[in-house]
Each structure stands twice: as structure tokens, then as C-alpha cells.
Write an enzyme that holds these catalytic residues in place. Structure first.
Site, PDB file in Angstrom:
ATOM      1  N   GLU A 221      41.115  42.249  46.469  1.00  0.00           N
ATOM      2  CA  GLU A 221      42.571  42.054  46.624  1.00  0.00           C
ATOM      3  C   GLU A 221      43.073  40.826  45.850  1.00  0.00           C
ATOM      4  O   GLU A 221      43.596  39.863  46.409  1.00  0.00           O
ATOM      5  CB  GLU A 221      42.911  41.967  48.113  1.00  0.00           C
ATOM      6  CG  GLU A 221      42.524  43.234  48.860  1.00  0.00           C
ATOM      7  CD  GLU A 221      42.827  43.196  50.345  1.00  0.00           C
ATOM      8  OE1 GLU A 221      43.193  44.239  50.911  1.00  0.00           O
ATOM      9  OE2 GLU A 221      42.681  42.114  50.965  1.00  0.00           O
TER      10      GLU A 221
ATOM     11  N   GLU B 245      40.248  50.914  49.877  1.00  0.00           N
ATOM     12  CA  GLU B 245      40.441  50.519  51.277  1.00  0.00           C
ATOM     13  C   GLU B 245      41.651  51.268  51.801  1.00  0.00           C
ATOM     14  O   GLU B 245      42.716  51.246  51.187  1.00  0.00           O
ATOM     15  CB  GLU B 245      40.702  49.011  51.431  1.00  0.00           C
ATOM     16  CG  GLU B 245      39.521  48.110  51.190  1.00  0.00           C
ATOM     17  CD  GLU B 245      39.856  46.649  51.493  1.00  0.00           C
ATOM     18  OE1 GLU B 245      40.743  46.397  52.357  1.00  0.00           O
ATOM     19  OE2 GLU B 245      39.258  45.762  50.866  1.00  0.00           O
TER      20      GLU B 245
END
Length: 458
Positions: A163, A357
Site C-alpha cells: 500500500e 487484498e
């Protein structure tokens, strides 16, 4: 109506991080990370045991195989393989990850490696204040290259930073391992740039020395205007530009967003950008765009103070979306946002997409009966269908779909009670218990989905 199967070779699986799964923080020669400073509290466990994957990985990999998974994204803990971050490498730690990867391959599960998931080696945090320092960039690149040398012949897919756009937020210092400072606009930009330089150098090394694929990864939250006010729409567009497209432009084209660079010049943000950095960017290419997606958001520009940097808009202007359901932690469910991210990014950049994810956290208890987590089945069904719509109706090339934490793990805050898994792990924040793995109703549903390669979502 015949349900459509996804393309041959589509990757289905699970995604986790080492600090949320392994435990064994004092075993195998592991050094301390910044996470080891965090003590247990009423809403979080410590990191000493987590779900004890260090000792129980074979059991968990058997469960993944039983679910028909063919891909698993794991993280290599920097401080397990290099305890001080920039000192001697730890042969015992490296051997551990060889065992993990070999165990996956033996089960026909394709390994994907993430190199960093917020767990800065404590020594580097204390000596250099994490990614605010160029020394830590160099130390990470050294670590990354060594891991590529060790494992790239076994691991076909790589990401550097989990991320990566989170390093462009107000919480950048937390992810970057900064123990002091790191909160000013200029420091945020410096951290984000140092992380991008580290990504570029490792990615270039992967392409120069291996046949493996590597891509950047974002935490993507679709952001909508809260009202029909044109200023809300402008703020939503700026959030996407500063938080997402700025990095995507580097992944795809080797340069930051023109708007972001103009803003930085106009606001005198000197973030340590050198000519050598640009040369690294010039060589960069991305084989895929990886991203996490859990929720979407609304932005109300009227709530944002004047002269706030766009990177901080959501700190002030996020509001509730009455058109979407929410869980206990105020994370909403918006599969249309998932489709929009897939389609818009692919339309703009033409690089294969890889959602790695996706999931929903819910508080659950084991009472001796199968946990009826229909809400989780519904969440994944809606998001997989949205992905299929992006593929078959919008023409997006998607490599795979990895759910987050499909065997229960502590959340990134350490909260075991916020459960994402299709397998229950018998522990709580306060009590490790016996860590028994117990499949939930969603386990068999996902098993059927994968067996049909996405055709059967019923």
C-alpha cells in the site's frame, strides 16, 4: 444463463503479512521491529504470537490447498533475515523463508512476495528515523536485492511496499518507521519520495537480473463527491491525483504527476529529488498494478480548512455514505467502487491489474457450531462479480484475486477481534488459547468458487 469462467491461469488466493501471522518474535535470530514496541491493550494483542504461522505454516498451507487456492502472497520480514536492517544477514531467517516457499510450491500454490509491510527494523528506526533517511533507502535496496537473489527463481510475482500510497498520508511516519517527526507536509513528501526511489531501484534490479514480474501496490479507496457541489467533485479528483495517479504515473511512465509537481514547486516542498532518482525512474517499468480494496469514501470540501494540502483532505472532509452498508469499524461495502478502480486504472495505463487484498472485518465468536458468515460470502460474491463485470464488460486484464487474511489474523492495529478469515483461529486479544483452525461457512463457498474458476458464485 451460463456463468462465465475467468481466464485460464487466473490466480486465486490469500494475502497476509509476516508481522500479523508469524509470531516467534524472539526465535530464529529475528531482530526487533518497530511493531515490537507496541504493547497489548483492551482492543489489541501484542505481536509475540499472532497466529503462530512460524510453527504452523504447513497446517495453514494445507487449508489453503483444501480451499483450492493457487496463490499466496507472503511477506519476508526484513528484521528476521537482517536483524539490524543493514548489518549481517541471518542464515536461519533466510532458511525459514526457503521452507515456506518450498512448502507452497509443493502444494501447487504460486508464491508472491512482499518485501515491506510497515515493520521497520527497530535499529534503523532508532538510528536513522526510518525512511526519512537516505541510509534506510540504501539499506532497503540492499535487503531487497539479496531477497531477489535468494528467491526469484522460485517466486514469479513481487511487490516492494504494501500500500505504497499510504506513505503520502498524514500517517506516513507510522508506516515509514519514523520515531520522531515525519508529520510536516515536506517530511511526508520526502518519505513518499524515498520509498518510491527504493521501489524503483529494486524493481529495476528484478528486471535486470531475473524473469520474475514486479509491480507497484496502492491502497485504493474510491472517493466520491459528497454532494453535487462542483467543489466536492474537484476535491475528489485531487485526492485521486495526489494519492493514486501520482504514483501510478511513476509506475507506468517514470515521472510524477504534473499537477503534484506543480503544487510542490508552488508550495516550496523540497523533498530530496535528485537527478539520479529520475534516472532510476526512467528505467522503471511495471508488469502489473497491484492494489488493496476494502471500501470507498465521500469527500465534503466544506469541512476541509483553507490551505490544506490535498494529501490531508480526507482527514477533515470524509463523511458517511448513506447508500452503502457499514461494518462496526465504519468500513463500508461498495463493490461498484471496486469495478470502477479496476476499469479506470486499466483504461488510463493499460497495465494488467492485480487486486491482492479484499475482505470485510467482523467480530465473531466460536460457540462450537459452524460460524454462519453469510455476510462474508455476500461481500466476496459481490466483489468477485464486480471484478468479472470489469473483465467481461469493460475489457480489463486481471491476473488474479487475493482475499485478505482468509485465515484469521490480527488487523494492522493488532485487533484479533476484527476477523477477515474464512478460517477461524481460536484466540482473542487477551488469550492466545490453543490457536485451533476452524473453517467457517465461507470456507466451502470459496472452495467451490475457485473450483469453478469464478463461474459458480451461488
Amino acid at each position: 444463463m451460463v456463468e462465465q469462467q475467468l481466464p485460464s491461469g487466473f490466480l486465486w488466493g490469500n494475502s497476509t503479512s509476516s508481522m500479523q501471522t508469524e509470531g516467534a518474535t524472539h526465535e530464529g535470530g529475528k531482530g526487533a521491529s518497530v511493531y515490537d514496541l507496541r504493547k497489548a491493550g483492551p482492543n489489541n494483542a501484542d505481536w509475540d504470537v499472532t497466529i503462530d504461522e512460524y510453527h504452523r505454516y504447513a497446517e495453514d498451507y494445507d487449508l489453503m490447498r483444501a480451499m483450492n487456492m493457487n496463490c499466496y502472497r507472503l511477506q519476508i520480514s526484513w528484521s528476521r533475515v537482517c536483524p539490524d536492517g543493514d548489518g549481517e544477514f541471518n542464515p536461519e531467517g533466510i532458511a525459514f523463508y526457503h521452507r515456506l516457499i518450498d512448502a507452497l510450491i509443493a502444494r501447487n500454490i504460486t508464491p508472491m512476495v512482499c518485501l515491506y509491510h510497515f515493520d521497520m527494523p527497530l535499529t534503523l528506526a532508532q538510528k536513522y528515523n526510518g525512511f526519512l533517511s537516505r541510509h534506510v533507502v540504501d539499506a532497503f535496496v540492499r535487503f531487497g536485492k539479496r531477497m531477489v537473489d535468494e528467491f526469484a527463481d522460485k517466486v514469479p510475482y513481487w511487490i516492494t511496499f504494501n500500500e505504497q500510497n499510504l506513505y503520502s498520508t498524514s500517517y506516513s511516519r507510522v508506516y515509514a518507521g519514523c520515531l520522531t517527526g515525519g508529520e510536516s507536509d515536506q517530511e511526508i513528501y520526502t518519505i513518499a519520495h524515498h520509498v518510491m526511489v527504493a521501489h524503483a531501484q529494486v524493481a529495476n534490479y528484478v528486471h535486470a537480473t531475473t524473469k520474475a514480474q514486479i509491480g507497484g501496490m496502492l491502497a485504493y479507496e474510491e472517493c466520491y463527491a459528497a454532494t453535487a457541489n462542483p467543489r466536492d467533485n474537484q476535491f475528489a479528483r485531487q485526492i485521486n491525483e495526489f494519492m493514486n495517479r501520482n504514483l501510478l504515473d511513476v509506475y507506468a511512465h517514470g515521472h510524477y504527476s504534473n499537477q503534484v509537481m506543480t503544487y510542490a514547486r508552488n508550495h516550496h516542498l523540497d523533498f530530496d529529488f535528485t537527478a539520479a532518482d529520475q534516472r532510476d525512474f526512467d528505467q522503471l517499468k511495471s508488469d502489473f498494478i497491484a492494489f488493496s480494496y476494502y471500501r470507498s469514501g465521500l469527500i465534503d470540501a466544506s469541512r476541509v480548512p483553507v490551505n490544506t494540502i490535498p494529501n490531508r483532505y480526507v482527514d477533515y472532509g470524509s463523511v458517511h455514505n448513506s447508500y452503502t452498508p457499514y461494518n462496526e469499524w465504519e468500513w463500508n461495502v461498495d463493490p461498484l467502487g471496486f469495478r470502477d478502480v479496476l476499469t479506470r486504472v486499466y483504461n488510463e495505463y493499460g497495465i494488467p491489474m492485480f487486486p491482492i487484498e479484499n475482505g470485510i472485518g467482523v467480530r465473531e465468536k466460536n460457540d462450537g457450531h459452524e460460524i454462519q458468515d453469510d455476510y462474508r460470502i455476500d461481500y466476496h460474491r459481490q466483489h468477485i462479480q464486480a471484478m468479472k463485470n470489469a473483465i467481461f464488460e469493460d475489457g480489463v486484464q486481471v491476473l488474479g484475486y487475493l482475499g485478505w487474511g482468509l485465515i484469521d489474523i490480527p488487523s494492522s492495529s493488532g485487533n484479533v477481534d476484527k476477523r477477515y478469515g474464512m478460517v477461524y483461529v481460536n484466540r482473542t486479544n487477551r488469550d492466545v488459547k490453543n490457536l485451533k483452525r476452524i473453517p467457517k461457512k465461507s470456507f466451502n463457498w470459496f472452495k467451490r468458487v475457485i473450483a469453478s474458476n469464478g463461474a459458480n458464485l451461488s
